[in-house]
Structure formats: structure tokens, C-alpha cells
Design a protein around this motif. Structure first.
Motif: not given
Length: 239
Positions: A94, A96, A128, A130-132, A149, A214, A216, A218
Motif C-alpha cells: 500500500v 500513499e 484523492s 479512493k485507492s487505486y 477512477t 494499492e 492512494r 494524498v
């Protein structure tokens, strides 16, 4: 060519493209991961590379070890009882990515807002919010194709690509999003810039992002972006 899926498509004398799907969907990843794992075992030392995309898997092999027909036969066997493998997808890292959304570094923010009927603030919030998932790497070293998206941000690529997109630029195209790991030409809609180092030749893992990860974005202020080493030079001031 048959429309039936899965389908094998030749990729030269040393490769096959396995098309598992027609449409982009995060659920595709578990099937692609399962096939990739099976190929590593079945092809062994004859395997040269595996390149996943949104809907396909490119398998390249050593033509001195396997003929195209033999490779095709192995793939057909692997596909016969293929089941999704969620372990590899769930095990992705994950990330950010600190991102400064601003028209000076995201010159398409205003136009995207106009096309989608949103305000600039809403575009930032939706992108921004949601996670992709990283579906594929390509185009340039470390360039990660991510999605999906929000449908409300669906915007086509630019009619005329820019000759130079600055490193770190955060962009969208259709229902994809990405961050440019290097300064390259590009036709995606620029929303901002991240200070994350996406590709580093001095790092053991050259690319920060990998398929299945994943991500995100920020939002950060200009001051925080600059404090973390981000380049605040507006796009129009660059040579």
C-alpha cells in the motif's frame, strides 16, 4: 480471429499474448496473477518474461528451448482449469503518494472540472478519495497504469500530447490514473504533482510501484510538497 475468451494471440516467434478479458476490471488481477504463477512453474528456465496488462498476459520464452507450438500447448493446459489467485493481489503493498493539486502543476484541472461538471475542489476530492490498484507497468520505466477512477472523472486523452510532461505529474485518462516517473511526452490530463520517487536506479527495486499494489494520492499543501522535496516549478516555465 475468434472472439471467444480466453484467447491466445501470437507475439512473434518467442511469445504469446493470453487475452483473458475484454474489459478493465480490478477483479481481472486475481486471474492474471494465477496464470502468471502457473507459467513460472510450467515454463521453468524456458521462461524469459511475463508482462501483465489490464486484460492480458504477455509470455515470452526461449525459442531455443520451446517452439511456439509447444509453448502454446503448455498455455492451453494451464488455462484449462484456471482459478483466480487472490493471495498475490491481496499481498500487494500500500502506497500513499503526497500530491500537490494545483493548476500551476496540474494545468488540466480547470478543463477536467469543466468537462465533468465538477468544481476544481471536487475533482481533487474525487480523485484523492479512493485507492487505486496497479494493473500494469509500461510506457516508461516505473510508469504504473492504475484504476479504476470514479466514472465521474472519465476524460479522454488530449488530442495533442505534450512534448514534455514533468516528472511526478499526476494524471488521468479515461478511467485510468498514473504518475509520471520521468519527464516524457504524454497525453494524459494533468491534475497535480507528487514528490514520491517513482523510479530510482539506485534502489534495489527500481520501480516504487508493482502490479497488484494499492495506491492512494494524498493531497498536501504547496509548503508540505516543497518540504518533501517536490518541484513547484509551473509547467509553462519549463523549457
Amino acid at each position: 480471429m475468434s472472439d471467444k475468451l480466453p484467447r491466445l494471440e501470437p507475439a512473434g516467434l518467442d511469445g504469446w499474448i493470453v487475452r483473458l478479458f475484454n474489459d478493465i476490471d480490478e477483479a481481472n488481477l486475481s486471474w492474471l496473477a494465477a496464470l502468471a504463477n502457473r507459467c513460472r512453474t510450467a515454463f521453468g528456465d524456458a521462461l524469459v518474461d511475463i508482462v501483465p496488462s489490464y486484460t492480458t498476459l504477455l509470455i515470452t520464452f526461449d525459442p531455443l528451448s520451446l517452439s511456439p507450438a509447444e509453448a502454446r500447448d503448455r498455455l492451453m493446459v494451464l488455462l484449462d482449469d484456471l482459478e483466480p489467485d487472490t493471495s498475490g493481489v491481496a499481498g500487494g503493498q500500500v502506497h500513499e503518494l503526497p500530491t500537490w493539486y494545483d493548476p500551476s502543476v496540474g494545468p488540466d484541472l480547470e478543463r477536467v472540472a469543466g468537462q465533468t461538471g465538477l468544481t476544481i475542489e471536487e475533482v481533487i476530492q474525487v480523485h484523492s478519495g479512493k485507492s487505486y490498484r496497479v494493473f500494469a507497468l509500461g510506457f516508461a520505466p516505473g510508469f504504473a497504469f492504475m484504476g479504476l477512477t470514479d466514472p465521474g472523472l472519465d476524460c479522454p486523452r488530449l488530442d495533442t500530447p505534450r512534448q514534455r510532461v514533468p516528472v511526478g505529474s499526476v494524471a488521468i485518462a479515461a478511467r485510468q490514473t498514473a504518475a509520471y516517473p520521468a519527464a516524457t511526452p504524454g497525453g494524459w490530463n494533468l491534475l497535480g504533482r507528487t514528490c514520491a520517487r517513482l523510479f530510482d536506479r539506485q534502489r534495489e527495486d527500481l520501480s516504487l510501484l508493482k502490479v497488484g499494489d494499492e495506491v492512494r494520492f494524498v493531497p498536501v499543501s504547496r509548503e508540505e510538497f516543497e518540504r518533501q522535496g517536490g518541484d513547484i516549478t509551473p509547467l509553462e516555465e519549463r523549457p
